[in-house]
Design a protein around this motif. Structure first.
Motif, PDB file in Angstrom:
ATOM      1  N   SER A 146      29.988 -88.095   1.328  1.00  0.00           N
ATOM      2  CA  SER A 146      30.792 -88.165   2.421  1.00  0.00           C
ATOM      3  C   SER A 146      30.710 -86.249   2.892  1.00  0.00           C
ATOM      4  O   SER A 146      31.089 -85.929   2.026  1.00  0.00           O
TER       5      SER A 146
ATOM      6  N   GLU B 294      36.661 -86.916   6.504  1.00  0.00           N
ATOM      7  CA  GLU B 294      36.340 -87.734   4.942  1.00  0.00           C
ATOM      8  C   GLU B 294      35.583 -87.054   3.653  1.00  0.00           C
ATOM      9  O   GLU B 294      34.936 -87.665   3.558  1.00  0.00           O
TER      10      GLU B 294
ATOM     11  N   LYS C  52      35.788 -89.402   0.254  1.00  0.00           N
ATOM     12  CA  LYS C  52      34.778 -90.239   0.537  1.00  0.00           C
ATOM     13  C   LYS C  52      33.525 -91.061   0.329  1.00  0.00           C
ATOM     14  O   LYS C  52      32.567 -89.947  -0.175  1.00  0.00           O
ATOM     15  N   THR C  53      33.100 -92.204   0.317  1.00  0.00           N
ATOM     16  CA  THR C  53      31.499 -92.231  -0.204  1.00  0.00           C
ATOM     17  C   THR C  53      30.754 -93.185  -0.038  1.00  0.00           C
ATOM     18  O   THR C  53      31.926 -94.967   0.931  1.00  0.00           O
TER      19      THR C  53
END
Length: 449
Positions: free
Chosen positions: A216, A221, A224-225
């Motif tokens: 991300s 965030e 996050k992926t």
């Protein structure tokens, strides 16, 4: 009479010896070790098409020479094993640094009777027409992938499963984050590819499905992926002297900023090859794009999109499509805005003498999306492009090639490129490619009984 028996006995002895030797050969495995290289040097001249950052009217002029130097070490055990190591240096002449890395480093193990195989390590991924997954050697860095490939090939069918997981370092203290300053631009990748060919390759079809995870880039965030998927097909019909090919791919999921993806592309191409001397081809590409630009101080910018409709060709061979100058691949528009692309082209190749190939192509470009600028609708046409090229092989490992491209752009291209008076674009190049084989040796190993 005795002489006849003597000669017959001698021939029977020789035949038995040959059979015994043949049986011995059946119990040995051939080994081969090869050292070869690739030395690629290219000079380029570019005029126009880039921002005039210094304000001195240089029109994006650039002259430079770049090189790619690769050493290949290969080992092959004919019945089941193959290994390849390819250290490589690439960079611009006079550059302080450059890129020194391992271009390829893999081993393949296969089972001949079942058609199953495994390939592990840094490797090229080349599929179908290489529009989505290809080996873009023109870039000099020639991107490869750290991956595991599991597959089956036989009876006209091919199935490949590709798995990849990348990290910048061991990440003992920073978790499983991965940013795209590494070799690959993605964190994880899972790909399933299936291909079927009819006998004599009259008709072929491929199905492709990919799931790609990227780190991300959202400030709130960062850990996050985001995952995006691409699904599509490639078709090839090859009756007699005519070859027809086409593809369609749909892109979904979320890009690195968390924006939803809803994009697609389609292509069609027909090639006529009457003989070994020349061929002619024509085709059309359509890549979907965004149509929500805003005007800021006379320039195009971006508003926040709830949905991104610009198709990204991912890891394809950039130089093979959309014109030699590559103005419309990825983020070449101002502010990374991408209104998509329509590419209508016609061209041909001719080889008047052995070793010499001459090619020419014409492209008409247009955007795919409907755009408004200065309270009026922009004309979709981007311009006309002519690409010329010639190559001559002096030997089987020495090739000299050159090319020239000219593009006449439109007002729409000026606006999207955020430039002034850049409608005349020139690009020329000269390249020498040498691929010598320094050393090859083979030997046999007797199997222990």
């Amino acid at each position: 009479m005795h002489k006849f028996h003597f000669n017959a006995a001698r021939w029977l002895f020789l035949l038995a010896a040959v059979c015994a030797y043949s049986g011995l050969l059946a119990q040995v495995a051939d080994n081969e070790f090869t050292i070869d290289a690739k030395l690629n040097t290219r000079g380029e001249i570019r005029v126009g098409g880039y921002d005039d950052a210094d304000g001195e009217g240089q029109e994006g002029r650039a002259h430079f020479i770049m090189g790619q130097y690769r050493l290949n070490l290969g080992y092959k055990r004919s019945d089941w094993l193959e290994i390849r190591l390819s250290p490589q240096f690439s960079g611009v002449w006079g550059q302080a640094g450059g890129t020194l890395n391992l271009s390829e480093g893999w081993l393949t193990m296969k089972h001949n009777k079942t058609g199953l195989f495994t390939k592990i390590g840094r490797q090229t991924l080349e599929y179908d027409d290489e529009r989505i997954l290809g080996y873009d050697d023109w870039t000099m860095t020639a991107p490869t992938h750290d991956a595991i490939k599991l597959g089956f090939e036989g009876y006209g069918h091919k199935v490949h499963l590709i798995l990849a997981y990348n990290q910048n370092a061991e990440n003992i203290s920073s978790g499983i984050t991965y940013y795209s300053d590494g070799i690959q631009p993605y964190k994880t990748m899972q790909t399933l590819w299936y291909h079927y060919n009819t006998p004599k390759n009259f008709f072929g079809i491929s199905l492709l499905g990919m799931n790609i995870g990227v780190q991300s880039k959202k400030y709130d965030e960062p850990n996050k992926t985001f995952f995006q998927q691409i699904f599509g097909t490639y078709l090839n019909l090859n009756p007699s002297i005519v070859n027809v090919e086409g593809s369609f791919y749909y892109q979904m999921g979320r890009e690195e900023h968390g924006i939803k993806l809803n994009a697609f592309m389609g292509s069609a191409k027909a090639t006529v090859t009457p003989n070994d001397i020349y061929n002619l081809y024509t085709g059309y590409d359509y890549l979907s794009g965004d149509n929500y630009p805003v005007t800021t101080n006379g320039n195009l910018g971006l508003i926040f999109h709830k949905e991104a409709r610009a198709f990204t060709p991912l890891f394809g061979s950039h130089h093979d499509f959309y014109g030699a100058m590559e103005f419309f691949y990825f983020d070449n528009y101002a502010h990374n805005f991408s209104p998509g692309l329509q590419n209508l082209y016609v061209g041909g190749n001719v080889s008047p003498v052995p070793g010499l190939t001459i090619n020419a192509a014409y492209h008409f470009y247009a955007i795919a999306a409907d755009l408004q600028y200065a309270q009026k609708e922009l004309n979709k046409a981007l311009g006309h492009d002519v690409d010329l090229g010639v190559s001559y092989s002096f030997a089987n490992f020495v090739k000299l090639s050159a090319g020239y491209s000219y593009m006449r752009g439109t007002e729409t291209m000026e606006i999207l490129q955020n430039t002034t008076d850049k409608r005349r674009l020139h690009w020329g190049w000269l390249m020498l490619t040498v691929t010598p084989t320094f050393f090859t040796t083979t030997w046999n190993d007797k199997k222990k009984v």
